[in-house]
Design an enzyme around this catalytic site. Structure first.
Site, PDB file in Angstrom:
ATOM      1  CG  HIS A  39      78.258  27.733  16.726  1.00 16.82           C
ATOM      2  ND1 HIS A  39      78.713  28.873  16.091  1.00 16.82           N
ATOM      3  CD2 HIS A  39      77.583  28.181  17.812  1.00 16.82           C
ATOM      4  CE1 HIS A  39      78.326  29.946  16.749  1.00 16.82           C
ATOM      5  NE2 HIS A  39      77.634  29.547  17.814  1.00 16.82           N
TER       6      HIS A  39
ATOM      7  NE  ARG B 288      79.754  34.155  16.233  1.00 14.10           N
ATOM      8  CZ  ARG B 288      78.942  33.932  17.260  1.00 14.10           C
ATOM      9  NH1 ARG B 288      79.324  34.213  18.484  1.00 14.10           N
ATOM     10  NH2 ARG B 288      77.746  33.434  17.068  1.00 14.10           N
TER      11      ARG B 288
ATOM     12  NE  ARG C 203      69.724  38.479  20.838  1.00 12.13           N
ATOM     13  CZ  ARG C 203      70.476  37.402  21.011  1.00 12.13           C
ATOM     14  NH1 ARG C 203      71.286  37.328  22.046  1.00 12.13           N
ATOM     15  NH2 ARG C 203      70.411  36.393  20.164  1.00 12.13           N
TER      16      ARG C 203
ATOM     17  CE1 TYR D 259      73.497  34.479  15.406  1.00 12.48           C
ATOM     18  CE2 TYR D 259      74.577  35.357  17.346  1.00 12.48           C
ATOM     19  CZ  TYR D 259      73.513  34.694  16.767  1.00 12.48           C
ATOM     20  OH  TYR D 259      72.474  34.248  17.539  1.00 12.48           O
TER      21      TYR D 259
ATOM     22  CG  HIS E 299      73.026  30.195  14.704  1.00 17.66           C
ATOM     23  ND1 HIS E 299      73.957  29.197  14.909  1.00 17.66           N
ATOM     24  CD2 HIS E 299      73.240  31.112  15.704  1.00 17.66           C
ATOM     25  CE1 HIS E 299      74.688  29.485  15.977  1.00 17.66           C
ATOM     26  NE2 HIS E 299      74.283  30.634  16.469  1.00 17.66           N
TER      27      HIS E 299
ATOM     28  CG  ASP F 278      74.750  28.013  20.192  1.00 19.35           C
ATOM     29  OD1 ASP F 278      75.868  28.560  20.271  1.00 19.35           O
ATOM     30  OD2 ASP F 278      73.692  28.608  20.487  1.00 19.35           O
TER      31      ASP F 278
ATOM     32  CG  ASN G 188      72.462  35.704  25.590  1.00 19.63           C
ATOM     33  OD1 ASN G 188      72.458  36.188  26.713  1.00 19.63           O
ATOM     34  ND2 ASN G 188      73.491  35.843  24.763  1.00 19.63           N
TER      35      ASN G 188
HETATM   36  C1  0GY Z   1      75.478  31.829  19.691  1.00 18.75           C
HETATM   37  C2  0GY Z   1      74.491  32.819  20.021  1.00 18.75           C
HETATM   38  C3  0GY Z   1      74.513  33.875  20.847  1.00 18.75           C
HETATM   39  C4  0GY Z   1      75.621  34.412  21.567  1.00 18.75           C
HETATM   40  C5  0GY Z   1      76.910  34.377  21.256  1.00 18.75           C
HETATM   41  O1  0GY Z   1      79.094  35.024  21.483  1.00 18.75           O
HETATM   42  C6  0GY Z   1      77.986  35.093  21.968  1.00 18.75           C
HETATM   43  O2  0GY Z   1      77.710  35.744  22.967  1.00 18.75           O
HETATM   44  O3  0GY Z   1      77.332  33.673  20.239  1.00 18.75           O
HETATM   45  C7  0GY Z   1      73.237  34.568  21.028  1.00 18.75           C
HETATM   46  O4  0GY Z   1      73.018  35.165  22.086  1.00 18.75           O
HETATM   47  O5  0GY Z   1      72.388  34.503  20.101  1.00 18.75           O
HETATM   48  O6  0GY Z   1      75.819  31.635  18.536  1.00 18.75           O
HETATM   49  O7  0GY Z   1      75.988  31.178  20.584  1.00 18.75           O
END
Ligand code: 0GY
Length: 306
Positions: A33, A126, A132, A159, A183, A258, A263
């Site tokens: 990830h 995904r 958000r 997610y 996660h 990650d 964020n």
């Molecule tokens: C992560 C978490 C986030 C964001 C994204 O694709 C994305 O913008 O995955 C998050 O803001 O929690 O898994 O990287």
């Protein structure tokens, strides 16, 4: 940062000088990830994005891979690029076979484009349910996408927040592909790891054909990265969740960094510390071999040795 884009105010940049981990990752470790962001002047950020990040290029990702002792990456399309998979694909192709991709696609994607993504190294899509990050996640469209990608042998990466599992569970169960959960299903780590919320998630995983990323202690934690006297673990509030996950589902868990950690608000993690977190939660060599090498290889490079 490219001149064309201004970062979201308060954006935390990824860590420039990660420590060299004390824990040596086993040969063949897969970071399942991670993302690339831009660079924005080559791969512009999407108009519908919810944040504008600090650029994080494929070359920078591969430098981190080598520094940490990782062998392979799974690069997950980030929402700041919408459904334009160019930056992710460019990185996968630049990896020389050492990366796979997870794409974002629309339901009307052509068969030819799906075949192109598959040939380039994409192995899944995904579905993001975090309000958000995306405006909507219409389940009819997502069901259409899942039906389109199933014949390719791809999976769906999900997610979502733990509190939303109840509403989404029936939809997830009906999907025709393997599922990969980001996660650990984002548990509230202020609740007990043996309590009903995490228990519900574990029962969902028990149904089978579900893989779980034991990732993002830095995102889930309230106690933070500091190790305290008498409690040697960073991210100590996440430890019981990760340990339980790995103990109960040793053949279904996978790991990742990650990077570049979109964020985050409280702190930006030292990626070396994230590697040193692994032996705190995968406490036997056998658990670590499965989590870091054998399980992700089965999912992303089936038939190949790690
Ligand atoms: C992560 C978490 C986030 C964001 C994204 O694709 C994305 O913008 O995955 C998050 O803001 O929690 O898994 O990287």
């Amino acid at each position: 940062m490219s001149a064309a884009f201004t970062k979201t105010p308060g954006w935390l940049d990824w860590y420039r000088n990660p420590s060299r981990p004390a824990f040596r990752l086993p040969a063949g470790t897969v970071d399942t990830h991670c993302h690339v962001f831009g660079p924005g002047d080559t791969f512009p950020y999407a108009p519908e994005r919810k944040y504008t990040p600090c650029d994080a290029s494929a070359a920078q990702l591969f430098a981190l891979r080598d520094h940490l002792g990782v062998s392979r990456n799974v690069i997950v399309q980030a929402t700041c690029h919408g459904a334009d998979n160019s930056a992710m694909l460019d990185a996968v192709q630049a990896s020389g076979g050492r990366a796979r991709g997870i794409a974002t696609v629309r339901p009307d994607i052509s068969d030819a484009e799906l075949r192109r993504l598959d040939a380039a190294g994409v192995r899944g899509v995904r579905f993001n349910f975090l309000k958000r990050l995306v405006d909507t996640a219409p389940t009819e469209d997502l069901a259409t996408i899942a039906a389109r990608i199933a014949p390719l042998g791809w999976h769906v990466v999900l997610y979502f927040e733990a509190a939303d599992l109840g509403d989404l569970e029936d939809f997830f169960t009906a999907l025709p592909t393997p599922l990969v959960i980001d996660h650990m299903g984002r548990p509230d780590v202020g609740l007990p790891a043996d309590g009903p919320e995490f228990g519900r998630f574990l029962r969902f995983v028990e149904r089978g054909d579900v893989w779980v990323k034991v990732t993002c202690p830095e995102r889930l934690t309230a106690t933070g990265p500091a190790a305290l006297d008498g409690e040697p673990h960073p991210y100590r509030d996440v430890v019981p969740f990760a340990r339980r996950m790995i103990e109960e589902f040793p053949d279904a868990v996978i790991w990742g960094t990650d990077w570049p950690h979109p964020n985050l608000k409280s702190h930006m993690p030292d990626d070396g510390l994230l590697v040193d977190f692994v032996p705190q939660v995968a406490v036997t060599a056998e658990q670590r071999q499965k989590l870091l090498v054998d399980n992700p290889m089965r999912l992303y490079w089936p038939g190949e040795a790690g």
